[in-house]
Write a protein that holds these residues in place. Sequence first.
Motif, PDB file in Angstrom:
ATOM      1  N   GLU A   1       0.844  -1.206   0.000  1.00 38.48           N
ATOM      2  CA  GLU A   1       0.000   0.000   0.000  1.00 38.48           C
ATOM      3  C   GLU A   1       0.881   1.259   0.000  1.00 38.48           C
ATOM      4  O   GLU A   1       0.637   2.209  -0.741  1.00 38.48           O
ATOM      5  CB  GLU A   1      -0.912  -0.001   1.234  1.00 38.48           C
ATOM      6  CG  GLU A   1      -1.966   1.089   1.218  1.00 38.48           C
ATOM      7  CD  GLU A   1      -2.828   1.065   2.475  1.00 38.48           C
ATOM      8  OE1 GLU A   1      -3.374   2.129   2.796  1.00 38.48           O
ATOM      9  OE2 GLU A   1      -2.957   0.011   3.121  1.00 38.48           O
ATOM     10  N   PHE A   2       1.935   1.237   0.817  1.00 34.01           N
ATOM     11  CA  PHE A   2       2.860   2.371   0.885  1.00 34.01           C
ATOM     12  C   PHE A   2       3.601   2.523  -0.446  1.00 34.01           C
ATOM     13  O   PHE A   2       3.728   3.631  -0.975  1.00 34.01           O
ATOM     14  CB  PHE A   2       3.866   2.169   2.032  1.00 34.01           C
ATOM     15  CG  PHE A   2       4.790   3.334   2.249  1.00 34.01           C
ATOM     16  CD1 PHE A   2       4.446   4.363   3.100  1.00 34.01           C
ATOM     17  CD2 PHE A   2       6.016   3.399   1.588  1.00 34.01           C
ATOM     18  CE1 PHE A   2       5.295   5.452   3.295  1.00 34.01           C
ATOM     19  CE2 PHE A   2       6.874   4.482   1.774  1.00 34.01           C
ATOM     20  CZ  PHE A   2       6.513   5.507   2.632  1.00 34.01           C
ATOM     21  N   VAL A   3       4.059   1.406  -0.992  1.00 33.34           N
ATOM     22  CA  VAL A   3       4.786   1.419  -2.270  1.00 33.34           C
ATOM     23  C   VAL A   3       3.910   2.008  -3.372  1.00 33.34           C
ATOM     24  O   VAL A   3       4.362   2.846  -4.172  1.00 33.34           O
ATOM     25  CB  VAL A   3       5.267  -0.003  -2.645  1.00 33.34           C
ATOM     26  CG1 VAL A   3       5.890  -0.022  -4.037  1.00 33.34           C
ATOM     27  CG2 VAL A   3       6.267  -0.523  -1.613  1.00 33.34           C
ATOM     28  N   GLU A   4       2.640   1.608  -3.402  1.00 29.07           N
ATOM     29  CA  GLU A   4       1.703   2.121  -4.417  1.00 29.07           C
ATOM     30  C   GLU A   4       1.495   3.623  -4.259  1.00 29.07           C
ATOM     31  O   GLU A   4       1.403   4.356  -5.249  1.00 29.07           O
ATOM     32  CB  GLU A   4       0.358   1.398  -4.319  1.00 29.07           C
ATOM     33  CG  GLU A   4       0.388   0.031  -4.969  1.00 29.07           C
ATOM     34  CD  GLU A   4      -0.860  -0.797  -4.663  1.00 29.07           C
ATOM     35  OE1 GLU A   4      -1.927  -0.201  -4.413  1.00 29.07           O
ATOM     36  OE2 GLU A   4      -0.745  -2.035  -4.670  1.00 29.07           O
ATOM     37  N   ARG A   5       1.424   4.097  -3.021  1.00 34.30           N
ATOM     38  CA  ARG A   5       1.229   5.533  -2.781  1.00 34.30           C
ATOM     39  C   ARG A   5       2.437   6.327  -3.280  1.00 34.30           C
ATOM     40  O   ARG A   5       2.275   7.370  -3.933  1.00 34.30           O
ATOM     41  CB  ARG A   5       1.003   5.790  -1.278  1.00 34.30           C
ATOM     42  CG  ARG A   5       0.841   7.265  -0.913  1.00 34.30           C
ATOM     43  CD  ARG A   5      -0.388   7.876  -1.542  1.00 34.30           C
ATOM     44  NE  ARG A   5      -0.532   9.281  -1.188  1.00 34.30           N
ATOM     45  CZ  ARG A   5      -1.210  10.157  -1.902  1.00 34.30           C
ATOM     46  NH1 ARG A   5      -1.851   9.791  -3.001  1.00 34.30           N
ATOM     47  NH2 ARG A   5      -1.283  11.422  -1.529  1.00 34.30           N
ATOM     48  N   VAL A   6       3.629   5.836  -3.017  1.00 30.89           N
ATOM     49  CA  VAL A   6       4.830   6.537  -3.479  1.00 30.89           C
ATOM     50  C   VAL A   6       4.872   6.544  -5.011  1.00 30.89           C
ATOM     51  O   VAL A   6       5.176   7.576  -5.628  1.00 30.89           O
ATOM     52  CB  VAL A   6       6.119   5.917  -2.883  1.00 30.89           C
ATOM     53  CG1 VAL A   6       7.368   6.518  -3.526  1.00 30.89           C
ATOM     54  CG2 VAL A   6       6.156   6.124  -1.367  1.00 30.89           C
ATOM     55  N   SER A   7       4.536   5.433  -5.645  1.00 34.23           N
ATOM     56  CA  SER A   7       4.499   5.363  -7.111  1.00 34.23           C
ATOM     57  C   SER A   7       3.493   6.360  -7.673  1.00 34.23           C
ATOM     58  O   SER A   7       3.759   7.047  -8.663  1.00 34.23           O
ATOM     59  CB  SER A   7       4.151   3.947  -7.580  1.00 34.23           C
ATOM     60  OG  SER A   7       5.196   3.061  -7.248  1.00 34.23           O
TER      61      SER A   7
END
Length: 194
Positions: free
Chosen positions: A109-115
Amino acid sequence: MKPTKFESAIILIDQKNSEDINTYNVNGFDYSKELLYAHRMSKKLLQFDPEASEALQIAARAQHICRWKIARNEYPMDRVGYLKWRETLKNMHADITAEILKQVGYDSEFVERVSFLINKKLIKKDEGSQTIEDVICLVFMEFHFEEFAAKHSDEKIIDILQKTWKKMSEDGHAEALKLKFSDKSLSLVKQALA
């Protein structure tokens, strides 16, 4: 003491950007161009939004990660080619950063937000994306505008300033107007905003 996930991510992003063979001279010292840009993005973000989330801070730091790996001249030198190049770059920046974030233990979820933030999706609708866009524009205006303006006609610079201004928020505008410009650049800014 073991570094946090956030600290580890920043270290790895900086390691990648320090591989840039293109350098920029500041006060007599040569810096890897994208490493310098990353540090300027981080500093400007925290000046602009001292409460910036970890996701925003990482997206700002990784905004141009490994940018030199895809040259502009690999695409047609027209508007369509430019937009395709920019899109390819954004995807590469997001992919490299996602790998780093997974490596240091961030969840999907965090990775997707940064992307999402690196791709600056939903500018004007998503507060984080708008903040990244404001910071990009502020870094350009503070550190790159004078050099850029010296290479182009006043008409082109005024057009670029107007386009830049449209991308920014009211808070971004207020911050931009605090920047120090040369008399010539200030004149162009005033003409663009007239």
